[in-house]
Write an enzyme that holds these catalytic residues in place. Structure first.
Site, mmCIF file in Angstrom:
data_model
loop_
_atom_site.group_PDB
_atom_site.id
_atom_site.type_symbol
_atom_site.label_atom_id
_atom_site.label_comp_id
_atom_site.label_asym_id
_atom_site.label_seq_id
_atom_site.Cartn_x
_atom_site.Cartn_y
_atom_site.Cartn_z
ATOM 1 N N LYS A 93 16.220 38.109 38.886
ATOM 2 C CA LYS A 93 16.173 36.651 37.968
ATOM 3 C C LYS A 93 17.668 36.240 37.521
ATOM 4 C CE LYS A 93 14.040 39.527 34.481
ATOM 5 N NZ LYS A 93 12.763 39.801 34.052
ATOM 6 N N LYS A 112 24.298 49.179 34.895
ATOM 7 C CA LYS A 112 24.449 47.976 33.850
ATOM 8 C C LYS A 112 25.582 48.048 33.012
ATOM 9 C CE LYS A 112 19.623 46.662 33.065
ATOM 10 N NZ LYS A 112 18.460 46.562 32.205
ATOM 11 N N LYS A 165 17.472 43.419 45.995
ATOM 12 C CA LYS A 165 16.429 43.110 45.143
ATOM 13 C C LYS A 165 16.395 41.695 44.723
ATOM 14 C CE LYS A 165 13.512 44.127 41.289
ATOM 15 N NZ LYS A 165 13.128 45.045 40.058
#
Ligand code: TRP
Length: 332
Positions: free
Chosen positions: A198, A113, A195
């Site tokens: 969203k 991140k 993965k």
């Protein structure tokens, strides 16, 4: 013996995806009778990145509506907003003082991140796993259903809990990760090695739970496959087809062998059409309930208010015990 306690949550960042549903929420629904379940909307965790305040509030209500529309019964489960149960942040501070910088430095999600948000590497991003530990430990959860990507955060939670127990005596239950079967991890349609996320930038990579039937069909038609034209499960060499088989199998309740048999001799065109149809059929009733709920903010409010009340009752007890143990004076 009482029911075991489960806690899990999803961040209020971005629209929920088919991956969230098949990999998480659908399983939660199956557990609601057998366990004492706490499902939250992790709106505090969403603050580690910048949000438009109105959008964040809207997203939180969307996640709540998806939970309920998916079949999580607000009577059977405690469904709440993380930010509305103060005990999480109270415990968070305490646990920060029992977590080492070195441990947090090893978190792969922090590294990923901070690479992604190089302009905003805030300390919330760094201590994110401690808040997650607080979410879990403040209910003494036995089981935490999470995706593979959260396994490391579960491990640090266990380490923090064990450390605290070793100093102050038995306080926290040591939680176990409850990671669904391999198949429960839904990958991107365009990049089936990562993965389904969203926050993906390529919208064709993701099926959102509120996508229209046309969009669902279009996205599945475009899904990356391979040149073999044979519906066969082989995650290594055929990640795209294997992912579509997983989606199909999870919705239809079929094993990969059964899916292979069903599509023997059929090409990818047929297979993709059939997959689109089962996805559309699965999501249609969910979407109807979802839009009904969004049009009924009073109902949503009732659900999160009563959820917060129930959650607080349990969480406050544990926080008081911790306050007592570390030497704070409880104002009763
Ligand atoms: N970090 C989790 C995720 O991004 C969300 C989350 C926050 C969570 N607190 C939690 C999950 C506690 C399980 C338990 O997926």
């Amino acid at each position: 013996m009482g029911k075991k306690t489960i806690l899990s949550g999803i961040q209020a960042t971005g629209n929920l995806t088919l991956g969230n549903y098949l990999g998480a929420i659908q399983n939660w629904v199956k557990m609601q009778d057998e366990y004492d379940c706490y499902y939250m909307i992790a709106d505090l965790h969403s603050l580690t990145v910048r949000n438009d305040p109105e959008v964040l509030r809207k997203r939180a209500m969307q996640v709540l509506a998806i939970y309920v529309a998916s079949g999580l019964d607000p009577e059977k489960n405690t469904i709440f907003l993380q930010s509305q149960v103060d005990a999480h942040v109270k415990l968070n501070w305490i646990l920060n003082c029992y977590t080492y910088m070195g441990e947090l430095n090893r978190m792969t999600q922090f590294k990923d991140k901070s690479a992604k948000h190089a302009d905003n590497i805030n300390s919330g991003l760094f201590t994110y796993p401690v808040l997650m530990a607080s979410d879990i430990l403040v209910y003494n959860a036995d089981l935490v259903p999470v995706g593979e990507d959260q396994r490391q955060h579960l491990e640090i939670t266990r380490d923090i809990a064990e450390r605290f127990n070793a100093i102050y005596g038995q306080t926290f239950v040591i939680p176990e990760a409850f990671i669904g079967e391999q198949g429960a991890r839904i990958m991107g349609l365009q990049d089936p090695t990562a993965k389904m996320s969203k926050s993906a930038t390529n919208l064709n990579d993701v099926i959102f739970l509120n996508d229209s039937p046309e969009d669902i069909r279009k996205k599945l038609k475009k899904a990356v496959t391979d040149s073999e034209n044979c519906v066969r499960y082989d995650k290594e060499n055929k990640p795209g087809v294997s992912n579509l088989m997983t989606i199909y199998g999870l919705i239809e309740g079929k094993s990969m062998d059964e899916v292979e048999k069903e599509f023997e001799g059929k090409g990818y065109g047929d297979f993709k059409n059939k997959t689109a149809e089962v996805v559309v059929k699965k999501l249609q009733p969910l979407q109807e309930k979802y839009y009904d709920l969004l049009e009924n903010p009073e109902k949503l409010k009732e659900i999160y208010e009563s959820g917060a009340k129930k959650a607080q009752k349990k969480a406050n007890k544990i926080v008081n015990e911790v306050y007592q143990k570390v030497g704070l004076i409880i104002n009763s």
